[in-house]
Design a protein around this motif. Structure first.
Motif, short mmCIF file in Angstrom:
data_model
loop_
_atom_site.label_atom_id
_atom_site.label_comp_id
_atom_site.label_asym_id
_atom_site.label_seq_id
_atom_site.Cartn_x
_atom_site.Cartn_y
_atom_site.Cartn_z
N ILE A 17 92.62 -59.22 11.29
CA ILE A 17 94.00 -59.43 11.68
C ILE A 17 93.29 -58.73 13.32
CG2 ILE A 17 96.25 -59.88 12.39
CD1 ILE A 17 95.96 -60.05 9.19
N CYS A 18 93.99 -59.37 14.35
CA CYS A 18 93.88 -58.51 15.61
C CYS A 18 95.74 -58.32 15.65
CB CYS A 18 92.85 -58.92 16.72
SG CYS A 18 93.68 -57.25 17.72
N GLY A 41 87.77 -56.38 26.01
CA GLY A 41 89.34 -55.38 24.76
C GLY A 41 89.34 -56.90 24.41
N ALA A 42 89.48 -58.15 25.48
CA ALA A 42 90.06 -59.77 25.11
C ALA A 42 88.59 -60.11 24.49
CB ALA A 42 90.73 -60.02 26.62
N CYS A 43 87.84 -60.20 24.90
CA CYS A 43 86.94 -60.50 24.20
C CYS A 43 86.64 -59.96 22.63
CB CYS A 43 84.94 -59.85 25.11
SG CYS A 43 84.72 -61.13 25.77
N LEU A 44 86.65 -58.17 22.14
CA LEU A 44 86.61 -58.10 20.66
C LEU A 44 88.03 -58.52 20.27
CD1 LEU A 44 85.94 -56.48 18.35
CD2 LEU A 44 87.77 -54.37 19.89
N ALA A 45 89.25 -59.09 20.98
CA ALA A 45 90.43 -59.62 20.03
C ALA A 45 90.43 -61.30 19.64
CB ALA A 45 91.41 -59.49 20.98
N ILE A 46 89.65 -61.95 20.31
CA ILE A 46 89.53 -63.05 20.05
C ILE A 46 88.63 -62.97 18.98
CG2 ILE A 46 90.31 -64.32 21.90
CD1 ILE A 46 87.34 -64.95 22.82
N ALA A 47 87.14 -62.12 18.64
CA ALA A 47 85.86 -62.22 17.56
C ALA A 47 86.73 -61.63 16.09
CB ALA A 47 85.36 -61.03 18.02
N THR A 48 88.22 -61.47 16.26
CA THR A 48 88.75 -61.31 14.40
C THR A 48 89.42 -62.64 14.43
OG1 THR A 48 90.84 -60.99 16.04
CG2 THR A 48 89.30 -59.36 14.99
N ASP A 49 89.78 -62.59 13.16
CA ASP A 49 90.06 -64.42 11.92
C ASP A 49 91.63 -64.50 12.57
OD1 ASP A 49 87.37 -63.81 10.99
OD2 ASP A 49 88.16 -62.20 10.13
N ARG A 92 95.07 -63.89 15.53
CA ARG A 92 95.35 -62.96 16.62
C ARG A 92 96.56 -63.50 16.22
NH1 ARG A 92 90.62 -65.14 16.80
NH2 ARG A 92 90.83 -67.25 18.51
N VAL A 93 97.45 -61.92 16.36
CA VAL A 93 98.88 -61.62 16.55
C VAL A 93 99.02 -60.98 18.01
CG1 VAL A 93 101.19 -60.91 15.22
CG2 VAL A 93 99.14 -61.92 13.88
N MET A 94 99.52 -61.61 18.54
CA MET A 94 100.02 -61.08 19.63
C MET A 94 101.88 -61.07 20.56
SD MET A 94 98.17 -62.14 23.75
CE MET A 94 98.52 -62.02 25.00
N SER A 95 102.28 -60.11 20.77
CA SER A 95 103.21 -59.84 21.66
C SER A 95 103.83 -60.65 22.63
CB SER A 95 103.69 -58.87 22.17
OG SER A 95 105.15 -58.42 23.06
N LYS A 96 104.92 -61.23 23.61
CA LYS A 96 104.88 -61.56 24.46
C LYS A 96 104.98 -61.83 25.70
CE LYS A 96 109.00 -65.54 23.01
NZ LYS A 96 110.11 -66.17 23.29
N LYS A 97 104.97 -59.76 25.43
CA LYS A 97 105.62 -59.09 26.72
C LYS A 97 103.33 -58.71 27.17
CE LYS A 97 109.60 -57.17 25.89
NZ LYS A 97 110.21 -56.26 25.61
N ALA A 98 102.80 -59.10 26.19
CA ALA A 98 101.20 -58.78 26.04
C ALA A 98 100.56 -59.41 27.25
CB ALA A 98 100.73 -58.27 24.34
N LYS A 99 99.50 -58.86 27.32
CA LYS A 99 98.91 -59.80 28.67
C LYS A 99 97.20 -59.36 28.18
CE LYS A 99 101.84 -60.63 31.79
NZ LYS A 99 101.91 -60.01 33.11
N GLU A 156 103.90 -54.79 12.57
CA GLU A 156 104.50 -55.19 11.48
C GLU A 156 104.45 -56.55 11.44
OE1 GLU A 156 105.87 -52.13 9.40
OE2 GLU A 156 105.11 -51.74 11.11
N GLU A 157 103.94 -57.85 11.84
CA GLU A 157 103.60 -58.74 11.97
C GLU A 157 103.08 -59.26 11.25
OE1 GLU A 157 104.59 -62.77 11.69
OE2 GLU A 157 106.45 -61.30 12.36
N ALA A 158 102.29 -58.49 11.87
CA ALA A 158 100.41 -58.35 11.23
C ALA A 158 100.78 -57.97 9.94
CB ALA A 158 99.52 -57.89 12.45
N LYS A 159 101.26 -57.17 9.85
CA LYS A 159 101.50 -56.51 8.14
C LYS A 159 102.24 -57.90 6.90
CE LYS A 159 101.69 -51.72 9.03
NZ LYS A 159 102.52 -50.50 8.84
N ARG A 160 102.98 -58.83 7.70
CA ARG A 160 103.53 -59.17 7.11
C ARG A 160 102.58 -60.54 6.46
NH1 ARG A 160 108.15 -57.79 9.83
NH2 ARG A 160 107.76 -58.42 11.43
N VAL A 161 101.57 -60.59 8.32
CA VAL A 161 100.42 -62.24 7.79
C VAL A 161 99.31 -61.58 6.70
CG1 VAL A 161 98.63 -62.80 9.19
CG2 VAL A 161 101.01 -62.93 10.23
#
Length: 379
Positions: free
Chosen positions: A185-186, A196-204, A206-213, A300-305
Motif C-alpha cells: 500500500i502506497c 516517484g509517481a511511477c513507483l507509487a503506481i507500481a504498488t497495489d 494507493r492512498v493519497m491526500s487531497k493536498k498531495a500532487k 494512518e488511513e493506509a494502516k486502516r486499509v
C-alpha cells in the motif's frame, strides 16, 4: 538479518553527505545539488551492470548492506527504513533521504531498497516474519520528488547503450517492490513526481491526500517517461487519459487522481499535521516545501486499509495479489519489454544536443526552448 520486534519507524536523521545543499523543485520532480560531491557509479558486482557506470570517479560499495538494527529497534539503513508491528502484522518501508526532505530516488537508495525487499522476502519465506501487508511511504511529509538533477545532467556524457543499461537496472532496483509476497500500500503525502509517481503506481493500493500532487512531467524535462510509467499509467487510467497525462506532462491533485482511478483511497486531511505546503507557479503547479515531522493522516488511513486486508485469509490474499500483478505485468507489450523500451528511449533523449535545457529551464523558472526534431533523433 532482521527480526520482528519493531513497532515504529523513525524518519529523522542526518547522515553522511550533510555537506550537500539541495534545492527542491517539486512541480518538476527533481532535486538540484548546488554543492555536490562526486556522483556515484556502479561496479559490475553492484545492482547495475559494468557497462552502465556513470562518469564520476567515486563508486558505491560493491555489496549492498543488509538491514541493521538500531538501538531503538527500528531497522534503518541510510536511505530506506523498515519497521514491523507484530500485533497488527503491518510492515512499513520508509524512503528517507538524509540530506533533503524530498526523498529523491537515487542509485544509492535503489541499492538499499532492493536489499531491503530481498531481506523481507527471505524472512517471509522462512516464516521468521509474520506480516500481512506493507505500507510504502516517504519521510518528512512527502513521498518522492523524483530524480537528482546533477546525476541526470551527467548522463549526457555517457553512451546511449550505457545509459540504456543503467536506466533499466535503476528501474528494477525500485520496481522489485512488486516481488514482495504481501500487498503493498502506497501512502502518498506531499509530492510523488516523475520516478516517484511511477513507483507509487507500481504498488497495489494507493492512498493519497487531497493536498498531495502526483505528476508525470517527463516531457517537460526533455525525456521519455521511465520507471514503468508508460506501462502502469494506462492500466490505471486508460490509454486515452494516459496519453494526455504523459504528452502534456501533467501534475494531478489527489481529487483528480481519484476521479481518474489512479488512486483508490482519497484522504481529506483538513488541518492534518505535517502536510507539505505549496507555493503556486504560473502554470498552477506547486513548488513543495516539506514541513515538520507531524503525524501523517495519510499514513494512518493506509494502516486502516492494511488492517482490513489483514483480517482476510493470508494465503488467499498473497495468492490473489500475485495473480493480479502477473496480469498487470503481462498487459500491453509486457512490463519487461516496456521497461527496456523506456530505458532506451530515455538514453536517446540524454544523447541529444539540447539535453539539460528542460532541467535548466526549471532552475531558471522559465519555459524551455527545445531544439527542433531532427531525422537523426532515432527512436
Amino acid at each position: 538479518m532482521i527480526t520482528t520486534t519493531t513497532t515504529t519507524t523513525t524518519t529523522t536523521g542526518s547522515g553522511a553527505g550533510a555537506g550537500r545543499n539541495l534545492t527542491f523543485v517539486a512541480s518538476q520532480g527533481i532535486t538540484m545539488n548546488r554543492m555536490m560531491q562526486s556522483s556515484s557509479s556502479f561496479s559490475s558486482s553492484s545492482s547495475c551492470s559494468s557497462s552502465s557506470s556513470s562518469s564520476s570517479s567515486s563508486s558505491l560499495p560493491s555489496t549492498p548492506l543488509a538491514l541493521s538494527s538500531s538501538s531503538n529497534n527500528n531497522y534503518k539503513n541510510k536511505f530506506v527504513h523498515f519497521s514491523h508491528d507484530p500485533v497488527t502484522r503491518i510492515g512499513i518501508m520508509t524512503l528517507h533521504s538524509p540530506t533533503t526532505t524530498h526523498n529523491p530516488l537515487t542509485m544509492e537508495m535503489g541499492i538499499e531498497f532492493r536489499k531491503t525487499v530481498q531481506d523481507i522476502n527471505t524472512l517471509l519465506l522462512n516464516n521468521e516474519l509474520n506480516m500481512n501487508t506493507i505500507i510504502l511511504h516517504g519521510a518528512n511529509s512527502t513521498f518522492s520528488a523524483g530524480g537528482d538533477i546533477h546525476w541526470l545532467l551527467d548522463l549526457g556524457k555517457n553512451s546511449v547503450h550505457s545509459n540504456s543499461d543503467l536506466m533499466y537496472d535503476f528501474y528494477q532496483s525500485f520496481l522489485c517492490v512488486r516481488k514482495l509476497q504481501v500487498p503493498v500500500i502506497c501512502a502518498i503525502d506531499g509530492y510523488a513526481i516523475g520516478a516517484g509517481a511511477c513507483l507509487a503506481i507500481a504498488t497495489d493500493i494507493r492512498v493519497m491526500s487531497k493536498k498531495a500532487k502526483i505528476g508525470f512531467n517527463f516531457v517537460k524535462l526533455g525525456i521519455h517517461s521511465g520507471m514503468g510509467g508508460s506501462h502502469f499509467l494506462p492500466i490505471a487510467v486508460g490509454e486515452a487519459k494516459a496519453m494526455e497525462i504523459l504528452l502534456m506532462g501533467k501534475v494531478l491533485t489527489g481529487e483528480e487522481a481519484e476521479r481518474m482511478g489512479l488512486i483508490q483511497v482519497l484522504v481529506d486531511e483538513g488541518e492534518g499535521e505535517g502536510q507539505g505546503q505549496g507555493q503556486g507557479e504560473a502554470d498552477g503547479e506547486g513548488v513543495g516545501v516539506g514541513v515538520g515531522e507531524g503525524k501523517s493522516v495519510v499514513l494512518e488511513e493506509a494502516k486502516r486499509v492494511a488492517a482490513r486486508i489483514g483480517r482476510m485469509n493470508p494465503l488467499a490474499v498473497r495468492s490473489m495479489v500475485q495473480t493480479m500483478r502477473s496480469r498487470e505485468d503481462s498487459m500491453g507489450m509486457g512490463l519487461d519489454h516496456a521497461l527496456r523500451r523506456e530505458a532506451h528511449a530515455q538514453a536517446i533523449c540524454y544523447a541529444r544536443n539540447d539535453w539539460g535545457e528542460g532541467l535548466t529551464a526549471v532552475m531558471e523558472k522559465r519555459q524551455p526552448s527545445f531544439d527542433d526534431y531532427q531525422n537523426n533523433d532515432w527512436l
